[in-house]
Design an enzyme around this catalytic site. Structure first.
Site, PDB file in Angstrom:
ATOM      1  N   GLU A  60       0.816  -1.214   0.000  1.00 36.70           N
ATOM      2  CA  GLU A  60       0.000   0.000   0.000  1.00 36.70           C
ATOM      3  C   GLU A  60       0.852   1.268   0.000  1.00 36.70           C
ATOM      4  O   GLU A  60       0.559   2.224  -0.725  1.00 36.70           O
ATOM      5  CB  GLU A  60      -0.953   0.023   1.204  1.00 36.70           C
ATOM      6  CG  GLU A  60      -2.129  -0.928   1.081  1.00 36.70           C
ATOM      7  CD  GLU A  60      -1.786  -2.356   1.483  1.00 36.70           C
ATOM      8  OE1 GLU A  60      -0.651  -2.587   1.957  1.00 36.70           O
ATOM      9  OE2 GLU A  60      -2.645  -3.238   1.332  1.00 36.70           O
ATOM     10  N   HIS A  63     -11.140  -3.877   9.276  1.00 35.14           N
ATOM     11  CA  HIS A  63     -11.676  -3.787   7.911  1.00 35.14           C
ATOM     12  C   HIS A  63     -12.994  -3.036   7.872  1.00 35.14           C
ATOM     13  O   HIS A  63     -13.799  -3.245   6.979  1.00 35.14           O
ATOM     14  CB  HIS A  63     -11.891  -5.187   7.312  1.00 35.14           C
ATOM     15  CG  HIS A  63     -10.635  -5.935   7.027  1.00 35.14           C
ATOM     16  ND1 HIS A  63      -9.852  -6.463   8.011  1.00 35.14           N
ATOM     17  CD2 HIS A  63     -10.013  -6.244   5.856  1.00 35.14           C
ATOM     18  CE1 HIS A  63      -8.808  -7.067   7.467  1.00 35.14           C
ATOM     19  NE2 HIS A  63      -8.882  -6.947   6.154  1.00 35.14           N
TER      20      HIS A  63
END
Lengths: 344, 332
Positions: free
Chosen positions: B64, B133
């Site tokens: 990322e 999440h």
């Protein structure tokens, strides 16, 4: 063309000459010396101005690393792009920046490259392909990979170079960026200027591998170690890496082993290394002294010529500082400029 | 000219916007984890790789920070990347590039460059994916000058705002609530934009203003419909953009209704509700207030796994109904 012919002639005549003396003309080599002096005197001028309170903040000087900056930038065109580091003044000059506008930036003036918003740690010159120094260790590495991706997608033929220090090789961004560059075979060159210390922590204490170039193997790219204080050696590795990148063969990691004479920044008390160590590098491995000796040995320049270079540089630095002093400061009313792109 | 309007899901609307952007501009490309043949974790990119090829719908390694940095570098040097985070929570891995690089580069370089990158963040709770999440981190990024942060609530808006984001010269962060992906709504064909920085009055009302974001807009509208039966007339404002915030639309509404309720899913403290409240408190709308401002936000806990606990963590329709009723009837 003249360059190539002359280089070829040199090569035929003296195959044992160091690479740079085969590759470049006398004029180019004298210009390299000029630039190396310009970097050193710029750093000294900036340091002096800082001591006298004309520059605020902090700065990270690259005195001792001039051959590394110049050797890497030699094969680059103005269109090729670099990302640089907190110790980025030398890269900026090597890539072609005007020291007047660099001093102006350090003095926080509107004539500076960043209009006084960036200072030493964000010095940039996009017109010459310098996308900027970076205050975050390893921050510029993925950005250079992005520039290389753009070059590949837009078929511009440009290469991107990311300068970083030994400290950056333990950041995740370094590993992520090298991996992606290799997977996508991008025209990028990773240049680790290993000056032995990330702030106070030596590479022995911070880094599991002996050589940072060894890490290239993990990313299936060539890892090249050069004496970063030897201009010709650095330029040779840079030329090979640039050729490889332009040919579409992918990235290279160059480890340029060098040394910084000054402390990490202005707060450094130099407690992590010995005086003897610093003096040894200065006396025996100084990149400018080494290059000068070679230039003289191969008849490229004489003492009078060197003196002329020094004098010219002295004047450029003095002029740069005067320009910076005389330049206007930004207006407070413009405080919020440049955060977003102004829409016409 | 009549433009055909179809029912599309929120995810389809995003996909259509990205396809149009790529058709119209060769510089536009997509980057992200598993967005190619897999089609993205939420099937937002779907089959785009078949249409545009893997060069323009690029799978990245699970990197990322590096991936965001590559997108920033590519944007800085002539491309128009749209970078998909698999979950908005993973922005935490890339904060360096988002906050220190993308947001500040133009400023640090004195306006010599711009960074036209778009980053997409599937956000929010309700999927049972638990604490790592399910977060809503838009206020984090909304706190950073140099970024634009948007939260489109409908298929129509997400298409138009994404196309506006791609055309924008500065970095735009799009927070997409995952529970909206399957929601359908009318979406015009072809290219259109919905401006960044403009709130939308979704429902006119006289008694109370609700300022809501993302999925809470729909919950607020549901609550408003329920309270209409009790004779409470609620105005619902869809904030749409976190930064730059359209304060004027809120102020104008509060001057009319004299009551303000903020509803958002992110953790209540130090969030968007505080900023909306402050915007009213600092404006001449303050004098029009007939009651204290009320905020309904997420509980001060990570998102739990158990579905009942998960639901109880963020505002639900009955919570909004109760809060709005109390506020309208002067019980607060």
């Amino acid at each position: 063309m003249a360059t190539a012919r002359k280089a070829a002639n040199n090569e035929a005549a003296q195959p044992n000459l160091p690479f740079a003396f085969r590759k470049y003309t006398a004029e180019q080599l004298r210009e390299v010396l000029h630039k190396m002096y310009l970097i050193r005197r710029f750093e000294e001028g900036a340091e002096d101005a800082y001591m006298r309170g004309l520059i605020h903040g902090t700065m990270h000087l690259s005195i001792g690393q001039e051959a590394s900056a110049m050797g890497i930038c030699m094969p680059l065109t103005d269109q090729d792009q670099i990302t640089s580091t907190h110790r980025g003044h030398g890269h900026c000059i090597a890539k072609g920046a005007d020291v007047k506008r660099m001093f102006a930036e350090f003095f926080g003036k509107t004539t500076g490259y960043c209009k006084g918003r960036g200072g030493s740690m964000h010095i940039a010159d996009v017109t010459k392909g310098n996308l900027g120094a970076n205050g975050i260790v390893a921050g510029g590495i993925p950005i250079a990979v992005g520039a290389a991706l753009a070059a590949k997608k837009l078929r511009t033929g440009k290469v991107a170079v990311s300068f970083f220090g030994d400290g950056a090789n333990n950041e995740g961004a370094f590993h992520e960026a090298l991996n992606m560059a290799a997977v996508w075979k991008l025209p990028v060159i990773f240049v680790c200027e290993n000056n032995g210390y990330g702030m106070s922590t030596s590479t022995e204490r911070s880094t599991a591998v002996k050589n940072i170039a060894d890490r290239a193997g993990a990313y299936a790219m060539p890892g090249v170690i050069v004496d970063g204080n030897n201009f010709s050696e650095v330029a040779e590795a840079a030329n090979a890496a640039v050729e490889r990148a332009r040919a579409g063969e992918g990235p290279t990691l160059i480890e340029s082993k060098t040394y910084r004479y000054r402390g990490h920044s202005k707060s450094d008390r130099n407690r992590y290394r010995t005086k003897e160590e610093i003096e040894d590098w200065m006396a025996n491995r100084d990149p400018i002294a080494l290059f000068e000796a070679e230039l003289k040995e191969f008849g490229i320049i004489d003492d009078a010529g060197i003196e002329a270079v020094r004098e010219a540089v002295k004047k450029e630095i003095a002029d740069g500082i005067e320009f910076a002093k005389d330049s206007p400061s930004p207006e407070i009313r413009d405080l919020e400029n440049y955060v977003y792109t102004e829409v016409a | 000219m009549d433009v055909a309007v179809r029912e599309l899901s929120y995810a389809q609307a995003i996909q259509e916007a990205m396809a149009i952007a790529m058709e119209q501009d060769e510089r536009v490309f997509l980057m992200g984890e598993d967005i190619g043949v897999y089609g993205g974790a939420f099937q937002v990119t779907g089959d785009l790789v078949e249409r545009f090829g893997s060069e323009r719908v690029m799978d990245t390694p699970i990197s990322e920070l590096g991936g965001a940095g590559v997108a920033v570098g590519a944007a800085l040097t002539g491309l128009r990347p749209i970078f998909e985070f698999q979950f908005s929570d993973f922005a935490t891995l890339a904060m360096e590039q988002i906050v220190n690089q993308a947001a500040k580069m133009r400023f640090m370089l004195g306006g010599e460059v711009s960074v036209p990158v778009v980053m997409r963040f599937p956000a929010g709770s309700g999927t049972g994916a638990a604490a790592q999440h399910s977060q809503s981190l838009e206020a984090w990024l909304g706190h950073v000058p140099g970024l634009k942060v948007i939260q489109p609530a409908t298929p129509h808006d997400v298409k138009g705002m994404l196309l506006a984001a791609v055309a924008d010269p500065d970095p735009v962060m799009i927070f997409e609530h995952k529970l909206l992906y399957k929601m359908k709504g009318p979406v015009p064909e072809g290219h259109y934009t919905v401006p960044i920085g403009k709130a939308d009055v979704r429902r006119q009302g006289r008694d109370l203003t609700i300022v809501a974001t993302s999925i809470m807009v729909h919950k607020a509208l549901e609550a408003a419909a329920a309270l209409q039966a009790e004779g409470i007339d609620i105005e619902v404002i869809d904030l749409r953009t976190v930064r730059p915030m359209d304060k004027q639309t809120i102020i104008d509404s509060v001057k009319k209704t004299s009551r303000l309720l903020c509803v958002y899913e992110a953790v209540k403290t130090l969030g968007i509700g505080a900023e909306v409240s402050a915007a009213v408190a600092e404006s001449d709308a303050f004098d029009y207030l007939d009651a204290p401002i009320v905020r309904l936000g997420g509980a001060e806990i990570p998102i739990p796994y158990n579905p009942e606990l998960e639901k109880a963590t963020v505002p639900q329709v009955p919570d909004i109904v109760a809060a709005a009723r109390d506020l309208a009837k002067g019980k607060r």
